[in-house]
Design an enzyme around this catalytic site. Structure first.
Site, PDB file in Angstrom:
ATOM      1  N   ALA B  59       0.879  -1.222   0.098  1.00 39.82           N
ATOM      2  CA  ALA B  59       0.171  -0.030   0.172  1.00 39.82           C
ATOM      3  C   ALA B  59       0.942   1.221  -0.117  1.00 39.82           C
ATOM      4  CB  ALA B  59      -0.808  -0.098   1.239  1.00 39.82           C
ATOM      5  N   GLN B 205       4.779 -14.615   0.496  1.00 37.99           N
ATOM      6  CA  GLN B 205       5.521 -13.338   0.859  1.00 37.99           C
ATOM      7  C   GLN B 205       6.226 -13.606   2.270  1.00 37.99           C
ATOM      8  OE1 GLN B 205       2.552 -13.781  -0.145  1.00 37.99           O
ATOM      9  NE2 GLN B 205       1.732 -12.206  -1.508  1.00 37.99           N
ATOM     10  N   ASP B 246      -5.246  -4.814   4.108  1.00 40.41           N
ATOM     11  CA  ASP B 246      -5.217  -3.911   3.003  1.00 40.41           C
ATOM     12  C   ASP B 246      -6.467  -3.216   3.031  1.00 40.41           C
ATOM     13  OD1 ASP B 246      -4.218  -6.821   1.915  1.00 40.41           O
ATOM     14  OD2 ASP B 246      -3.516  -5.411   0.444  1.00 40.41           O
ATOM     15  N   ASN B 257      -7.428  -8.762   4.477  1.00 37.87           N
ATOM     16  CA  ASN B 257      -5.885  -8.917   4.363  1.00 37.87           C
ATOM     17  C   ASN B 257      -5.999 -10.187   3.509  1.00 37.87           C
ATOM     18  OD1 ASN B 257      -3.469  -7.996   4.905  1.00 37.87           O
ATOM     19  ND2 ASN B 257      -3.293  -9.710   6.592  1.00 37.87           N
ATOM     20  N   LYS B 258      -4.472 -10.434   3.561  1.00 36.90           N
ATOM     21  CA  LYS B 258      -3.867 -11.459   2.510  1.00 36.90           C
ATOM     22  C   LYS B 258      -4.826 -13.142   2.988  1.00 36.90           C
ATOM     23  CE  LYS B 258      -1.499 -11.478   0.265  1.00 36.90           C
ATOM     24  NZ  LYS B 258      -1.996 -10.805  -1.045  1.00 36.90           N
TER      25      LYS B 258
END
Lengths: 377, 377
Positions: B59, B205, B246, B257-258
């Protein structure tokens, strides 16, 4: 179950015996899903090596392999001296046992073969009894899985979406499998359903073995990252969870299975989704008093730090060679290490039921039915 | 934060601007963790390409990159015609916006730059104001993360074991990061702790970026399969969870989120482990009324069906070339497909607190404090 090789679909078992060659025939699981190959071990040492080197894996499959390996070794004995023969068989037993020292299935299977051999009065009689007992072990393994399938198929309704974790399929047994048993039985009954296979990191047995089995069997399925099941449950996209078990504690109803199983059980409970564990009765441990005492194997960190696959993928930078040779790639930061517990333990309050060959039970019920369930095995 | 290149440790930001070359300098994140490299984009088109092609992601980082890209493009204008200059800047804005069409950060950052430019009466004045505003955006991003770090460091005690998911570290922002901010601040305070990084399949990630960051910063850590956290929590090996977000819904306190974040929140709740989400105020969405309305991107199935890594791993069959070139391997059964949702939504009852630059709040509190929190941004 079925496998399609060079466009021809045939029925195979994971483990069989070829009398004419005195050979154990095994599906070479390390090549799957990229290549399907049957290998023949020519003597009991090669059979032990196949167990040790993971050519064959899974509770029922290694049990049957060890049983056949013992018979194979016994049949190779030349002579009539019973004393010598017994020493020979003892040595084979020890070799096969040492191939996977923590597993109980090979030991149980071989003990059954040895017990059967005692009825023979000559070397030749004992050799025949050994093979017959090994064949019986394999047939019983199939029969148990088929019975699990019949019991569990009742849970599967048309249109259901089913989640499974790791591989408790026919490749882990002589045929049919435990967690997959109900799926194959439901398919035979004409039911339509969809299976989500957790990829099951770090060894990816879901993405490789379970997905391969379901594809061969033409069952609708998709692989998902282990991270995705929670989201799918939130959105109402999973109706039922069926997994296998390496060891179920008869006293407490706790279930030890591949790492990540516990997480799926916690998620299923939160979403009110039925969570079932499919097991042959031989995997019930009637002795251990608490799940915390189950030793959890810490496996090599390289499994977490990378992945095994083929370079033939759709986005390979290397070219499109058709070779199925598997290659290890390092995914993680080179300077970092990993923790890699191989199994976890799911408590009984998260388990809707245990699917066994003789019925579906609440996991807390097992102990009360221990006499019945021990006899049924 | 720090990165060690050729044995020399230096402080870097993820995104900076080089006035002498009119270039945006970026950490080339696609090479991490195998190679650390700073790339310079020579014009706004190259900057847009770097956003589009994921040289830079996260972001705050793409917000700052877009802001610098707009200033870079404005500075490249030759002439004094304000009309022409405005049309030129509009075109740059559209190019940079189109580089990541669904992201809000580049748009917000560029709107700030454009608003600041309006105070200039000449092209030259507006060019200077553009660069100053981009610099301010980047500095504020760092300041916000540092403030999150100070707020969150209070939660970290000596000897704690902390779980994090995906990468909300300095590589996702201009510096410091959100989920990692409290860790870096606690480290600066002399606290000792251990971090478990979920590998975060399918894009890994955690195993690549977060593990790399923590290694560079000399913070004790281990990567775990996404399947392992539940087991570690059962055994009392995780004391605290901190993740990023996010998008956080100001009205409901839900956190997007992820994929996999929701699962970790469910597990943490079951085990009574505090679960915190660290966010800059700019990621709070004050409009959306329910998490179910957050569009969940379904990403390409190849991410789930395989993995990217280097052939330099410890068990590579290919040799031990030192090349950091990443290769895709197909892990899954070739005939199977995948589902690949990229994000999930965690409801407020699973979240212990939201760590913001101005304090730690219960997620249900956000709406009541909306005036204060909007002003604070």
């Amino acid at each position: 179950m079925n496998a399609t090789v060079h466009g021809r679909t045939r029925h195979y078992r994971t483990v069989t015996f070829d009398c004419t060659r005195n050979a154990v025939l095994l599906v070479e699981q390390r090549l799957l899903p990229h290549e399907f190959k049957i290998v023949a071990t020519r003597n009991f040492r090669e059979t032990a090596a196949a167990i040790r080197d993971m050519v064959v894996r899974g509770a029922g499959a290694i049990g049957a392999t060890a049983a056949y390996g013992l018979a194979q070794g016994a049949l190779a004995f030349r002579g009539r001296d019973l004393q010598k023969f017994r020493r020979h068989v003892d040595a084979i037993y020890q070799t096969l046992k040492a191939a996977r020292p923590t597993a109980v299935d090979p030991v149980n299977a071989m003990n059954g073969v040895r017990a059967a051999m005692r009825a023979g009065r000559t070397v030749e009689e004992q050799q025949k009894l050994a093979l017959a007992a090994a064949e019986e072990f394999a047939s019983e393994d199939v029969a148990h899985c088929e019975a699990i399938g019949r019991q569990g198929a009742r849970l599967i309704r048309n249109g259901m979406k089913i989640l499974t974790h790791c591989n408790a399929g026919w490749l882990a047994f002589v045929d049919v499998g435990t967690a997959t048993g109900p799926m194959y039985a439901a398919q035979a009954q004409g039911k339509k359903f969809h299976v989500f296979c957790d990829e099951t990191r770090p060894r990816s047995q879901g993405a490789t073995l379970t997905a391969w089995e379901l594809a061969q069997q033409k069952i609708s399925h998709q692989i998902i990252a282990d991270n995705a099941a929670g989201h799918l449950m939130q959105r109402g996209e999973i109706d039922l969870v069926i997994v296998g078990s390496d060891r179920t504690l008869g006293r407490t109803g706790e279930v030890a299975n591949k790492i990540g199983t516990y997480t799926k059980a916690v998620l299923a409970k939160r979403h009110g989704i039925p969570f079932y564990v499919a097991i042959p009765l031989s995997t019930i441990d009637w002795k251990l008093k608490r799940g915390l005492d189950i030793p959890i194997e810490e496996r090599d960190e390289s499994e977490v730090l990378g992945a095994w696959g083929t370079l033939t993928g759709p986005k390979s930078e290397v070219g499109s060679s058709k070779s199925a040779r598997r290659t290890y790639v390092r995914v993680a930061n080179p300077a970092s290490g990993a923790r890699n517990p191989g199994f976890d333990v799911t408590p009984p309050e998260l388990i809707t039921g245990i699917i066994t060959p003789v019925g579906i039970f609440r996991s807390k019920e097992l102990w009360g039915r221990r006499h019945e369930l021990s006899l049924a095995d």
